[in-house]
Design an enzyme around this catalytic site. Structure first.
Site, PDB file in Angstrom:
ATOM      1  CD  GLU A  58     -19.462 -13.995   0.272  1.00  0.00           C
ATOM      2  OE1 GLU A  58     -19.448 -12.782   0.473  1.00  0.00           O
ATOM      3  OE2 GLU A  58     -18.977 -14.817   1.060  1.00  0.00           O
ATOM      4  CG  ASP A  69     -12.121 -20.051   5.352  1.00  0.00           C
ATOM      5  OD1 ASP A  69     -13.147 -19.400   5.616  1.00  0.00           O
ATOM      6  OD2 ASP A  69     -11.554 -20.024   4.245  1.00  0.00           O
ATOM      7  CE1 TYR A 180     -17.033 -10.809   5.232  1.00  0.00           C
ATOM      8  CE2 TYR A 180     -17.820 -11.854   3.214  1.00  0.00           C
ATOM      9  CZ  TYR A 180     -17.547 -11.916   4.565  1.00  0.00           C
ATOM     10  OH  TYR A 180     -17.778 -13.080   5.249  1.00  0.00           O
TER      11      TYR A 180
END
Lengths: 265, 394
Positions: A58, A69, A180
């Site tokens: 990725e 994040d 995911y």
């Protein structure tokens, strides 16, 4: 400029999972931020991931405001941007690196939109096999989701621990390549433990889709990879590899190898 | 012409967030829809707006400013609300909503500190746990508000990432929310963020325009010809505009921060110099570079120092219903001094942008015009900053 047909690239992810399945192995999915710590070392990092046994890479497209994040990937994005990394720069890096394993671009929506309507075909031309967008949940923007879904790239969708069952099915139906699964509430980053609810969440997701399930967020050690690998089709390791990339390709190689060994145990 | 839908204003708005937040937004959407249909919620909100906030806020005539600009100027006095700004209208309503939803932990972001103070205030009033994210740079610029929040029991968390201002405080608040989504309510301070926030915050702020409309009829015997408000995220502007949007004879003007000048690259004029993009959950005009990275904003006022803008403003711009203009840092400081000298009212630096534009554009006003300015906040919080910069008259 005519773009060559890129119909096979998204299948390379599927082929990789098929091959792993035959060997009863789990996929090691490795995240790094493109251009971190700089372009030269980013190339070496990609090489180290391949050599260490990554099944899928990725490749993070750095964004100035990465709301999903934690501190490690935030800092790596900031650093890459300060060195001048752009979407086009990520594609150029990919073309130079030519990894032997499938590459999924991991991005926020805005840099992709800014790259224009041909952003996805250009990514496929540069060698990408898939795309994952953190901030376009299913149903949020049907026109742009269709654009992402109809491109030569596999469109990898995310499922969260908070996602209800019916929505899981909806997400899986609109995705390709793999699903995911976000392992826990929160942003990316190293955690000591995995969420207790994870086995149950994987089971719920499994009942809604035949796509491979990869689990990410908070997985950093070989021990964690091994235990999550028992439940899922693959594990995603991000922040720990980004921290290793900060130190150099040897650290990346070492960590990737240890993750690989733990998964194959 | 596309119109307002559940999640969008024309093409703008939406829910561009991590998947983890979708169920929380659905839950909020349902709770908000239920609350606004519940007469008991409205009664409780109205009661608190009256007895705690001090609403309705007055509409003041401004005789000396009117003389200076050559038309009748009216001031909607949100500066006289408890805590000194319009922010409490929405913070109070959202805190009531959070309680209905059983959420006892509140998160907020703040730029100038006015929304943080309003949130800390209502959390104290209701006994809710309060965490406010504030850019380190803003904490320095708005020290007084940091003290106020802490005095009322809020935890103020300095944000050290990125530009260390409102943009990064908002990102950090979203990260907290993603992590603690099950027990926390995020009180967004402006008409920004993912749906339903822009519509919800506007609805809670629309009390400003509803009151002003009635007060104009009472005081001036007429509707305003123009309504002017400053725009950062744009909540005071949407609050005062909303009631007037259907009255096409009423001109709506949003004043953005031109900072050191629109051509300097150091401003916060998203609507005039930005292009549509996605930040903090919605599609709207955004200051960004050609590769889609958000361009840092600049304004002397921490509350306007934001590279994005509420999606409904983008829609009002595209449809031509509202006019968006700007004034510089220096002009804003002049506006602050002018309202002080002429009317005995010291506005916040954010608000001063609206005042300054009305003054600067005085040749466009005719004798019969009635210009309504939203005085969104008081200026006490800014005095240390402008004194330090040597901008106060000796």
């Amino acid at each position: 400029m005519a773009s060559p047909p890129a119909t096979t690239s998204s299948n390379s992810i599927t082929r990789r999972f098929d091959a792993l399945k035959k060997e009863s192995r789990r996929a090691l999915v490795c995240y790094v931020t493109a251009g971190h710590p700089d372009v030269g070392r980013s190339l070496e990092t990609l090489r180290a991931l391949e050599d260490g046994g990554a099944d899928i890479i990725e490749l993070g497209v750095p964004f100035s405001d990465p709301i999903a994040d934690g501190p490690v990937i935030q800092a790596s994005s900031q650093q890459a941007l300060e060195k001048g990394m752009t979407y086009d720069g990520v594609l150029a890096l990919l073309e130079r690196a030519k990894p032997r394993v499938p590459v999924v671009l991991f991005s926020y929506l805005n840099p992709i939109l800014a790259a224009g309507p041909d952003a996805l075909t250009r990514a496929a031309d540069a060698g990408a096999s898939g795309i994952l967008v953190t901030d376009i949940p299913v149903g949020a923007d049907p026109a742009r989701e269709e654009w992402l879904g109809a491109s030569p790239l596999a469109f990898i969708r995310l499922v969260a621990p908070t996602t209800p069952g019916a929505r899981m099915a909806e997400i899986a139906r609109h995705g390709s390549g793999f699903v995911y699964l976000i392992s826990r509430l929160g942003v990316t980053g190293v955690q000591q433990t995995t969420a207790a609810s994870l086995p149950e969440t994987i089971q719920r997701l499994r009942s809604t889709t035949t796509l491979p399930i990869c689990v990410g967020f908070g997985i950093s050690t070989p021990e964690q990879a091994r235990s999550v690998g028992k439940l899922a089709d693959g594990v995603v390791v991000g922040s720990a590899l980004v921290s290793a990339a900060e130190h150099g390709p040897e650290d990346v190689l070492k960590l990737t190898r240890s993750l690989r060994e733990a998964l194959d145990d | 012409m596309a119109t307002e839908t559940h999640h969008r204003f024309g093409a703008f708005g939406g829910q561009y967030v991590p998947e983890t937040l979708i169920p929380a937004l659905d839950e909020l959407d349902a709770a908000f829809a239920q609350a606004i249909r519940d007469p008991e919620f409205q009664r409780e909100l109205d009661r608190l707006l009256k007895e705690y906030v001090g609403r309705p806020s007055p509409l003041s005539t401004a005789p000396r400013l009117s003389q200076a600009v050559g038309c009748d100027v009216y001031l909607k006095r949100e500066d006289l609300n408890h805590t000194g700004a319009h922010k409490i209208n929405s913070a109070l309503a959202q805190a009531l909503l959070a309680q209905r939803m059983g959420k006892r932990r509140i998160i907020a972001e703040t730029g100038a500190g006015q929304h943080g103070v309003a949130t800390a205030t209502v959390c104290a009033r209701f006994g809710l746990d309060c965490t406010v994210y504030m850019g380190e740079e803003d904490m320095r610029r708005q020290e007084l508000n940091v003290y106020r929040m802490r005095l009322m029991g809020a935890k103020v968390v300095p944000v050290l990432s990125g530009t260390r201002t409102l943009k990064d405080a908002t990102s950090e608040a979203i990260r907290d929310w993603v992590t603690n989504v099950n027990d926390s309510y995020y009180i967004i301070g402006s008409v920004v963020g993912p749906a339903p926030y822009p519509r919800m915050v506007r609805d809670f702020q629309s009390v400003i325009g509803r009151e002003a409309k009635a007060q104009m009829l009472e005081t001036a015997g007429r509707a305003p010809s123009s309504v002017v408000a400053c725009v950062g995220g744009g909540s005071n502007a949407m609050g005062i505009f909303h009631a007037f949007v259907p009255d096409l004879a009423v001109e709506l003007v949003g004043v953005e921060a031109a900072g050191r000048g629109l051509d300097s690259g150091e401003h916060s004029a998203s609507l005039q110099r930005g292009v549509p993009g996605v930040l903090h959950g919605s599609l709207s005009y955004l200051l960004q570079d050609e590769s889609g990275q958000v361009h840092p904003a600049h304004s002397i006022s921490a509350g306007l120092d934001y590279p994005g803008v509420g999606p409904e403003h983008s829609y009002l711009k595209e449809t031509g219903r509202a006019l968006y203009v700007s004034v510089t840092d220096d002009e804003a400081v002049e506006g602050l001094g002018m309202l002080g000298r002429l009317e005995g009212i010291i506005p916040a630096l954010e608000t001063s942008h609206a005042v300054a534009w009305v003054v600067k554009e005085k040749e466009r006003w005719n004798k019969g015009d009635a210009v309504l300015i939203c005085i969104s906040g008081r200026g006490d919080k800014d005095l240390a900053q402008i004194t330090e910069m040597g901008l106060l008259p000796a």
